[in-house]
Design an enzyme around this catalytic site. Structure first.
Site, short mmCIF file in Angstrom:
data_model
loop_
_atom_site.label_atom_id
_atom_site.label_comp_id
_atom_site.label_asym_id
_atom_site.label_seq_id
_atom_site.Cartn_x
_atom_site.Cartn_y
_atom_site.Cartn_z
N ARG A 46 0.85 -1.20 0.00
CA ARG A 46 0.00 0.00 0.00
C ARG A 46 0.88 1.24 0.00
NH1 ARG A 46 -1.26 1.68 4.56
NH2 ARG A 46 -2.08 -0.28 5.36
N TYR A 98 -16.91 16.86 -13.80
CA TYR A 98 -17.36 15.47 -13.94
C TYR A 98 -18.42 15.17 -12.86
CZ TYR A 98 -16.90 10.37 -13.90
OH TYR A 98 -17.15 9.03 -13.94
N ASP A 170 -8.26 19.09 -13.31
CA ASP A 170 -8.56 17.77 -13.86
C ASP A 170 -8.23 17.84 -15.35
OD1 ASP A 170 -9.73 15.52 -15.00
OD2 ASP A 170 -11.38 15.46 -13.58
N LYS A 195 -8.98 6.89 -18.86
CA LYS A 195 -9.29 7.47 -20.15
C LYS A 195 -8.03 7.49 -21.04
CE LYS A 195 -13.05 7.98 -17.77
NZ LYS A 195 -13.38 9.18 -17.02
C1 LIG Z 1 -13.89 9.50 -15.67
C2 LIG Z 1 -13.54 10.81 -15.12
C3 LIG Z 1 -13.25 10.98 -13.75
C4 LIG Z 1 -13.37 9.85 -12.76
O1 LIG Z 1 -12.43 8.87 -13.00
P1 LIG Z 1 -12.64 7.31 -12.66
O2 LIG Z 1 -11.40 6.69 -13.13
O3 LIG Z 1 -13.87 6.87 -13.39
O4 LIG Z 1 -12.84 7.24 -11.18
C5 LIG Z 1 -12.87 12.23 -13.32
N1 LIG Z 1 -12.79 13.29 -14.17
C6 LIG Z 1 -13.08 13.17 -15.48
C7 LIG Z 1 -12.99 14.36 -16.37
C8 LIG Z 1 -13.47 11.93 -16.00
O5 LIG Z 1 -13.77 11.82 -17.31
#
Ligand SMILES: *Cc1c(COP(=O)(O)O)cnc(C)c1O
Length: 380
Positions: A46, A98, A170, A195
């Protein structure tokens, strides 16, 4: 060294692993000690694992930070970054973050005494007005989902820093290949590696990268204290994905540009949303802070929710699904899928029309993608 070289070589030294060109997947939860407290850098997985350390090294390098941190999901990263704050602190947040980010802030962290103001951060003056004496963080996402609004990272960082707040960006929709917020003044970058960084729709993971050693220390503590860490196989997959980020993004952007041209010429398409277009309200900022304009596209048909459903259903090349950023192209209809839980009148007010369709353009043949979209548009 340049981005594409660092994406392939940073974070890992084959010399230390029998020359293996790829980081070994260390399936080990614990590490033997020669005497109590005497170990070779790892004790318990961890706290740290060599496969994760390799990924965290390349994450720091591609975003231009001092340290990277990997998490079990994007929201795991978001949850951990919020633990930099204390009860009573105030956060200014982009109003189109998001959905999962909004839910975490509004439903969970409000209960822990954090206060949030959601504003349209594409208008710098709005963000400025939202700061209070208690504001400790500005949290933005650009380009945003699904309307691809662009916030001016440099201008917002200047305001936030003047007010003594840190800035978290983000960067999921752009990826570090197209946009590097830390170089524009941000303090922490956040990713859903699920992504573009992973890029193959085969892993859920998240990341934080910072350019400050003092924040790195705090994030490191919170990462270990909360424990939302990815397993070694997931780390390996994200790391492998990052190696091809540059070529994937170039191809996906090429495809996106061709698809935008097709959509603009199609008489059944009412509107195309893509930051490269001069009519996009934030086009000048996108041009300034992004290398290219990305592979996410929105377009509107003049029709009902049912018409939108017809266009996206039964496609042969495009996969109907949520998520984005993979090699395969995905399409989705926000009014009946990702944003269906928002009441219709609110949806319209925030610009999510019934006929809005969101595309995540992958790296297949653009001709096949266009032919398939053309069929979909003939179906309503
Ligand atoms: C998918 C997404 C998240 C969350 O990520 P996860 O891997 O699904 O927890 C946060 N911000 C954006 C812009 C996203 O597209």
């Amino acid at each position: 060294m340049n981005f594409d070289t660092r994406a392939i070589h940073a974070g890992y030294d084959p010399e230390k692993h029998f020359g293996a060109v790829n980081p070994p997947v260390f399936m080990s939860s614990t590490f033997a000690q020669s005497a109590p407290g005497k170990h070779q850098g790892y004790e318990y997985a961890r706290s740290g694992n060599p496969t994760r350390a390799a990924l965290e090294g390349v994450l720091a390098s591609v975003e231009g930070g001092v340290k990277g941190f990997a998490f079990s999901s994007g929201l795991g990263a978001t949850d951990t970054v919020m633990k930099l704050l204390n009860a009573g602190d105030h956060v200014v947040v982009a109003d189109d973050v998001y959905g999962g980010t909004f839910r975490l802030f509004d439903k969970t962290y409000r209960r822990f005494g954090l206060d949030f103001t959601f504003v349209d951060t594409t208008v710098v003056a709005n963000a400025d007005k939202a700061f209070t004496a208690k504001t400790k963080m500005l949290f933005i996402e650009t380009p945003s989902n699904p309307l691809l609004k662009i916030a001016d990272i440099t201008a917002l960082c200047e305001i936030a820093h003047k007010k003594g707040a840190i800035v978290v960006v983000d960067n999921t929709f752009a990826s570090p290949y197209l946009q590097r917020p830390l170089e524009l003044g941000a303090d922490i970058v956040l990713h859903s590696c699920t992504k573009y960084l992973g890029g193959h729709s085969d892993v859920v993971a998240g990341a934080l990268v910072t350019r400050h050693n003092n924040l790195a220390e705090k994030i490191s503590f919170n990462q270990n204290a909360s424990g939302a860490v990815p397993g070694p196989m997931d780390c390996y997959l994200v790391h492998r994905g990052i190696k091809t980020l540059g070529v994937r993004m170039e191809r996906a952007c090429d495809n996106a540009e061709k698809i935008v041209t097709f959509l603009l010429e199609h008489k059944r398409v009412a509107k195309v949303i893509y930051p490269a277009l001069h009519e996009h309200v934030n086009h000048p900022i996108a041009r300034r802070q992004m290398k290219r304009f990305g592979a996410m596209i929105g377009f509107e048909i003049k029709g009902s929710v049912a018409d939108g459903v017809k266009v996206v259903s039964g496609r042969k090349v495009w996969t109907l699904g949520e998520s984005l950023g993979g090699v395969e192209s995905l399409l989705e209809h926000p009014a009946s899928m990702t944003h269906a839980s928002i009441p219709a009148d609110v949806r319209r007010k925030i610009g999510l029309t019934d006929g809005l369709i969101r595309l995540s353009v992958g790296i297949e043949s653009a001709d096949d993608l266009i032919a398939d979209l053309n069929e979909g548009l003939a179906a309503y």
